[in-house]
Write a protein that holds these residues in place. Sequence first.
Motif, PDB file in Angstrom:
ATOM      1  N   ASP A  51      51.346 -34.185   1.916  1.00 29.85           N
ATOM      2  CA  ASP A  51      51.694 -33.838   3.304  1.00 29.85           C
ATOM      3  C   ASP A  51      53.197 -33.667   3.484  1.00 29.85           C
ATOM      4  O   ASP A  51      53.761 -33.999   4.531  1.00 29.85           O
ATOM      5  CB  ASP A  51      51.170 -34.905   4.280  1.00 29.85           C
ATOM      6  CG  ASP A  51      49.663 -35.005   4.236  1.00 29.85           C
ATOM      7  OD1 ASP A  51      48.992 -33.947   4.350  1.00 29.85           O
ATOM      8  OD2 ASP A  51      49.139 -36.128   4.083  1.00 29.85           O
ATOM      9  N   TYR A  84      45.838 -31.523  10.089  1.00 27.27           N
ATOM     10  CA  TYR A  84      47.211 -31.023   9.951  1.00 27.27           C
ATOM     11  C   TYR A  84      47.911 -30.955  11.310  1.00 27.27           C
ATOM     12  O   TYR A  84      49.078 -31.333  11.443  1.00 27.27           O
ATOM     13  CB  TYR A  84      47.173 -29.653   9.292  1.00 27.27           C
ATOM     14  CG  TYR A  84      48.503 -28.938   9.275  1.00 27.27           C
ATOM     15  CD1 TYR A  84      49.515 -29.315   8.400  1.00 27.27           C
ATOM     16  CD2 TYR A  84      48.747 -27.898  10.152  1.00 27.27           C
ATOM     17  CE1 TYR A  84      50.736 -28.672   8.396  1.00 27.27           C
ATOM     18  CE2 TYR A  84      49.968 -27.238  10.156  1.00 27.27           C
ATOM     19  CZ  TYR A  84      50.955 -27.629   9.280  1.00 27.27           C
ATOM     20  OH  TYR A  84      52.158 -26.982   9.284  1.00 27.27           O
ATOM     21  N   HIS A  88      51.310 -33.177  12.342  1.00 25.89           N
ATOM     22  CA  HIS A  88      52.612 -32.553  12.607  1.00 25.89           C
ATOM     23  C   HIS A  88      52.872 -32.279  14.077  1.00 25.89           C
ATOM     24  O   HIS A  88      54.006 -31.997  14.443  1.00 25.89           O
ATOM     25  CB  HIS A  88      52.722 -31.240  11.818  1.00 25.89           C
ATOM     26  CG  HIS A  88      52.763 -31.454  10.334  1.00 25.89           C
ATOM     27  ND1 HIS A  88      53.932 -31.723   9.652  1.00 25.89           N
ATOM     28  CD2 HIS A  88      51.771 -31.459   9.409  1.00 25.89           C
ATOM     29  CE1 HIS A  88      53.666 -31.871   8.369  1.00 25.89           C
ATOM     30  NE2 HIS A  88      52.358 -31.717   8.182  1.00 25.89           N
ATOM     31  N   LYS A  91      55.151 -29.259  15.638  1.00 25.20           N
ATOM     32  CA  LYS A  91      55.672 -28.446  14.532  1.00 25.20           C
ATOM     33  C   LYS A  91      54.604 -27.497  13.998  1.00 25.20           C
ATOM     34  O   LYS A  91      54.924 -26.516  13.349  1.00 25.20           O
ATOM     35  CB  LYS A  91      56.155 -29.346  13.401  1.00 25.20           C
ATOM     36  CG  LYS A  91      57.353 -30.193  13.779  1.00 25.20           C
ATOM     37  CD  LYS A  91      57.805 -31.019  12.598  1.00 25.20           C
ATOM     38  CE  LYS A  91      59.025 -31.858  12.953  1.00 25.20           C
ATOM     39  NZ  LYS A  91      59.473 -32.680  11.808  1.00 25.20           N
TER      40      LYS A  91
END
Length: 304
Positions: A51, A84, A88, A91
């Motif tokens: 990651d 994901y 994040h 982002k």
Amino acid sequence: MTTEPTTDVTSAEPTPGQLLRAAREKKQWSQKEAANQLNLGLSLIQSMESDQYDAKLLPTFIRGYLRCYARLLKISEHEVLKAYEQLHGAKAVEPRAMYSFSNRTEKEATENRFMLLTYLVIAVLVGMLLVWWWQTHWLTDNSTEATTEQAVQADTARASMEPESGNAEAPLPEVEQAAEFISSEPVDVPQPSTPEWVASGVESPLSSVVSAMAPQNAELVSGASSLRMRFKDDCWIDVIDAEGSRVAFGTKKAGYQLQVQGIAPFTVTLGNPTVVEIDLNDHAVDLSGFNTSRVAKFSVPLQD
């Protein structure tokens, strides 16, 4: 089979790297074996499972890599992408929609708008010219009819005012001279001469000029190639022409059709080549040799 160090996990929800790593270990694959099957670098596989991604790598490409890796391991792509996004946060938000136009395409669009405006101005001018001609023709016809009526009325009034006499039927000297002129022999009018190349059956000289210019125009048209792509499912792409200009990139949705122009050969990278149909200059490109679970990078036209 090589082993990799485990990653410390502090969050309750599994990260996309953990999901991918667990699925890979379940299949008893090494990271190198997975990289070979995806046709990607080993460092990219390691960064996805840990990651930790390169700051220069766009979220669009990261999503594409994660989707391909999940498809290879036969796990849910939606679950990996959701993890994901949770990891994040802001982002992972997709950037603004990218337009798949090269500088050449933008220039052609500007020229098309300019030509459309030019045609519109020409149409207005032609319309104004027709209106002016109609008005002028109509006024001229009306004035001619009015003048003719006035002349007839004047002749009638003059005839009624002339006194009757026995010599009224005698022709005037001017009429006799006109009759003599009409009865004289006609003057010979020279006939236009026929050009020598028409009489001899030779082709017109202009035809050779036109035929000499035709090959030059054909070379100008054949300088650029047209690449058309049709998407049956979501797929991310990257297309670069022979001059090094990126003519198309980004994620394309199912049912989208893309057409670009550039100098062949094109370097094409596809996240899922089986959902894409490609035509080069209206000729289909055979993509049957590419695996479903691999990222495909090739040249169009295909090289043997």
